[in-house]
Motif scaffolding. Structure first.
Motif, PDB file in Angstrom:
ATOM      1  N   LYS A 103       0.847  -1.203   0.000  1.00  0.00           N
ATOM      2  CA  LYS A 103       0.000   0.000   0.000  1.00  0.00           C
ATOM      3  C   LYS A 103       0.880   1.251   0.000  1.00  0.00           C
ATOM      4  O   LYS A 103       0.520   2.267  -0.589  1.00  0.00           O
ATOM      5  N   LYS A 143      -4.299   1.226   7.070  1.00  0.00           N
ATOM      6  CA  LYS A 143      -4.066   0.139   6.118  1.00  0.00           C
ATOM      7  C   LYS A 143      -2.721  -0.524   6.380  1.00  0.00           C
ATOM      8  O   LYS A 143      -1.690   0.159   6.384  1.00  0.00           O
ATOM      9  N   VAL A 153      -7.497  -3.458   5.897  1.00  0.00           N
ATOM     10  CA  VAL A 153      -7.955  -2.063   5.868  1.00  0.00           C
ATOM     11  C   VAL A 153      -9.013  -1.875   6.945  1.00  0.00           C
ATOM     12  O   VAL A 153      -9.989  -2.617   6.989  1.00  0.00           O
ATOM     13  N   GLU A 185      -4.670   7.124   6.482  1.00  0.00           N
ATOM     14  CA  GLU A 185      -5.215   7.857   5.348  1.00  0.00           C
ATOM     15  C   GLU A 185      -6.447   8.651   5.752  1.00  0.00           C
ATOM     16  O   GLU A 185      -7.197   8.232   6.622  1.00  0.00           O
ATOM     17  N   GLU A 186      -6.649   9.760   5.085  1.00  0.00           N
ATOM     18  CA  GLU A 186      -7.866  10.557   5.250  1.00  0.00           C
ATOM     19  C   GLU A 186      -9.062   9.683   4.855  1.00  0.00           C
ATOM     20  O   GLU A 186      -8.985   8.935   3.883  1.00  0.00           O
ATOM     21  N   LEU A 188     -12.536   9.094   3.210  1.00  0.00           N
ATOM     22  CA  LEU A 188     -13.354   9.740   2.185  1.00  0.00           C
ATOM     23  C   LEU A 188     -14.765   9.174   2.206  1.00  0.00           C
ATOM     24  O   LEU A 188     -15.005   8.108   2.761  1.00  0.00           O
ATOM     25  N   GLU A 192     -18.672   3.806  -4.435  1.00  0.00           N
ATOM     26  CA  GLU A 192     -17.453   3.165  -4.946  1.00  0.00           C
ATOM     27  C   GLU A 192     -17.704   2.501  -6.283  1.00  0.00           C
ATOM     28  O   GLU A 192     -18.832   2.119  -6.600  1.00  0.00           O
ATOM     29  N   LYS A 214     -19.391  -4.918  -0.319  1.00  0.00           N
ATOM     30  CA  LYS A 214     -18.373  -5.538   0.542  1.00  0.00           C
ATOM     31  C   LYS A 214     -18.891  -6.005   1.897  1.00  0.00           C
ATOM     32  O   LYS A 214     -18.367  -6.941   2.471  1.00  0.00           O
ATOM     33  N   GLU A 283      -7.590   1.982  -3.927  1.00  0.00           N
ATOM     34  CA  GLU A 283      -6.598   0.903  -3.985  1.00  0.00           C
ATOM     35  C   GLU A 283      -6.411   0.466  -5.413  1.00  0.00           C
ATOM     36  O   GLU A 283      -7.280   0.649  -6.265  1.00  0.00           O
TER      37      GLU A 283
HETATM   38  P1  AMP Z   1      -9.122  -1.552   0.040  1.00  0.00           P
HETATM   39  O1  AMP Z   1      -8.766  -2.962   0.438  1.00  0.00           O
HETATM   40  O2  AMP Z   1      -8.006  -0.579   0.031  1.00  0.00           O
HETATM   41  O3  AMP Z   1     -10.039  -1.535  -1.152  1.00  0.00           O
HETATM   42  O4  AMP Z   1     -10.144  -1.047   1.129  1.00  0.00           O
HETATM   43  C1  AMP Z   1     -11.289  -1.784   1.439  1.00  0.00           C
HETATM   44  C2  AMP Z   1     -12.445  -0.841   1.576  1.00  0.00           C
HETATM   45  O5  AMP Z   1     -12.160   0.106   2.591  1.00  0.00           O
HETATM   46  C3  AMP Z   1     -12.755   0.002   0.342  1.00  0.00           C
HETATM   47  O6  AMP Z   1     -13.530  -0.674  -0.596  1.00  0.00           O
HETATM   48  C4  AMP Z   1     -13.497   1.147   0.970  1.00  0.00           C
HETATM   49  O7  AMP Z   1     -14.840   0.788   1.223  1.00  0.00           O
HETATM   50  C5  AMP Z   1     -12.778   1.335   2.279  1.00  0.00           C
HETATM   51  N1  AMP Z   1     -11.759   2.388   2.156  1.00  0.00           N
HETATM   52  C6  AMP Z   1     -10.460   2.268   1.763  1.00  0.00           C
HETATM   53  N2  AMP Z   1      -9.834   3.465   1.774  1.00  0.00           N
HETATM   54  C7  AMP Z   1     -10.750   4.373   2.176  1.00  0.00           C
HETATM   55  C8  AMP Z   1     -10.725   5.794   2.392  1.00  0.00           C
HETATM   56  N3  AMP Z   1      -9.625   6.505   2.235  1.00  0.00           N
HETATM   57  N4  AMP Z   1     -11.868   6.364   2.804  1.00  0.00           N
HETATM   58  C9  AMP Z   1     -12.996   5.660   3.021  1.00  0.00           C
HETATM   59  N5  AMP Z   1     -13.080   4.332   2.831  1.00  0.00           N
HETATM   60  C10 AMP Z   1     -11.976   3.686   2.424  1.00  0.00           C
END
Ligand code: AMP
Ligand code: GLY
Length: 425
Positions: A103, A143, A153, A185-186, A188, A192, A214, A283
């Motif tokens: 990451k 993360k 995450v 991370e901030e 958001l 999606e 998810k 991601e």
């Molecule tokens: P990832 O494995 O990085 O896709 O993260 C899994 C899930 O976490 C994503 O599908 C989002 O729903 C949530 N997520 C990841 N990063 C953020 C972010 N910066 N702000 C809000 N939700 C996030």
């Protein structure tokens, strides 16, 4: 041509099925596959991380192309090893797979190449990370740097839950070395979107957009899972947004990887959030999404064998869209208890009553044959995809088929795609 698919889930079943539709594909072999994949492909008992075994199987079977499903062998360098042995491989090199495998790498890469993403800090020291989270106070996302089977995450509401997540990763080492470094991370907000681009190092073919679900329970409640369902295409993505995603994310990522000396060949998956301030990449993954692929491939107008072979050879044509006008929706049937503990070996009934002709495709995610019966073999057991001229028809077909199937404790979400119904394209 003969194609080998590496993997054993619903994603690999959808890939094998789509490959078999392509006239240029004479045979599909899958390592190791599952009970459903065995109906379209020859399954061999080789594990996905057994690189020597994959190499031997691909050579013995005379495979012209090897397609990787899961990220782990890619991140461990399996594509490089097979390429070095002279095979044609669809899947990124170990260096290019860092877009998913680290990451920190992905965040620094995005920043360097101007790809929009959430603001972040990197920590390898628990006390410093905790002090930062406490100082920030507000909602954050923590993360783990490395692979963590989709569990690395944690979306946090406040500093307290952030500290708990940090401790789990950095002190209790829940994900082993993957948590040695973390990205804070901030957080958001916004809908999606999953982006799937087939890449040949320089060019790409964009497959239709999809949306995953998810959380385990309806209304996006409950724990995070690998994905409980997906639909494709996404009605709220018009041409303008699609072009923006290509020009702000896909092209700069490919150009950035090439100019950094690690050209990207394989699927570039981007998880994107549509925030009030614009698109942000959450991601990158170095492979097809799961369960998105079970919706994307039935919808996409693409000859998969030909396309993946061209990409693997660095010869994609200039065509970069694959929309068909066909809609699809995949509903995942999971074991009771998933994503926590669950039982396996439970007989599945009703599968024989379903047929492709009714616009229904049954993708096996974790099944095996046991004394002539098909039984459950994991958390996500089946993905039932409906297809049709509209999302409504596709969903109707998927849910009608779901009613025909059962195993003890089977659970699924009844609201896949419902938010998208009635949204104009
Ligand atoms: P990832 O494995 O990085 O896709 O993260 C899994 C899930 O976490 C994503 O599908 C989002 O729903 C949530 N997520 C990841 N990063 C953020 C972010 N910066 N702000 C809000 N939700 C996030
Ligand atoms: N469904 C999300 C993923 O494949 O990572």
């Amino acid at each position: 041509m003969k194609v080998m698919v590496v993997g054993s889930g619903g994603r690999e079943h959808a890939i094998a099925w789509k490959l078999a539709q392509d006239e240029s594909v004479s045979r599909v072999v899958c390592c190791p596959g599952n009970a459903g994949i065995a109906k379209t492909a020859k399954c061999l008992p080789v594990r996905v991380n057994d690189t020597a075994g994959l190499l031997a199987a691909a050579s013995e079977e005379g495979c012209d192309l090897v397609v990787f499903g899961p990220e782990e062998p890619l991140v461990n360098g399996a594509a490089d090893a097979l390429r070095k042995a002279g095979l044609t491989v669809f899947g990124p090199s170990q260096s290019a797979s860092r877009l998913e495998g680290s990451k920190v790498f992905a965040k620094v890469f995005m920043k360097r190449h101007g790809i929009p993403s959430a603001d972040f800090e990197v920590f390898d020291d628990y006390e410093k990370a905790r002090a930062y989270v406490e100082e920030k106070r507000g909602p954050l996302v923590i993360k783990a740097d490395g692979l963590a089977k989709g569990k690395g995450v944690v979306v946090c509401d406040d500093a307290e839950s952030g500290s708990v997540a940090l401790k789990g990763m950095m002190v209790d080492r829940r994900f082993g070395d993957s948590g040695n470094r973390v990205v804070v991370e901030e957080r958001l907000e916004g809908p999606e979107l999953s982006v799937t681009a087939v890449c040949d190092g320089r060019r790409h073919l964009l497959l239709p957009f999809s949306q995953d679900h998810k959380r385990a329970l309806e209304g996006d409640r409950g724990p995070n899972t690998g994905g409980m369902g997906a639909y494709c295409p996404v009605p709220f993505v018009g041409r303008g947004l699609a072009e923006e995603i290509e020009s702000a994310v896909v092209r700069p990522a490919l150009e950035g990887m090439a100019s950094d000396g690690t050209p990207y060949t394989g699927v570039l998956y981007a998880g994107i959030m549509l925030t009030p301030a614009g698109i942000r990449v959450l991601e990158f993954n170095c492979r097809f999404g799961d369960p998105e692929t079970q919706a994307v491939l039935p919808s996409a107008d693409v000859r998969l064998g030909e396309t993946l072979l061209a990409a693997a050879r660095g010869e994609l044509s200039g065509v970069n869209r694959a929309e068909s006008g066909r809609h699809s929706a995949c509903v995942v049937l999971a074991s009771a208890g998933y994503p926590g503990e669950y039982e396996t070996g439970l007989p599945i009934t009703g599968l024989d009553s379903l047929s492709d002709e009714d616009g229904v495709l049954v993708f096996h995610a974790a099944t095996r044959e046991d004394g002539g019966r098909t039984v459950t073999a994991g958390g996500r057991v089946l993905g039932i995809t409906g297809t049709g001229p509209s999302l409504e028809v596709a969903l109707g077909r998927a849910y009608a088929a779901v009613r025909a199937v059962s195993f003890r404790g089977m659970h699924f979400r009844r609201d896949i795609g419902t938010r998208a119904l009635g949204v104009a394209g």
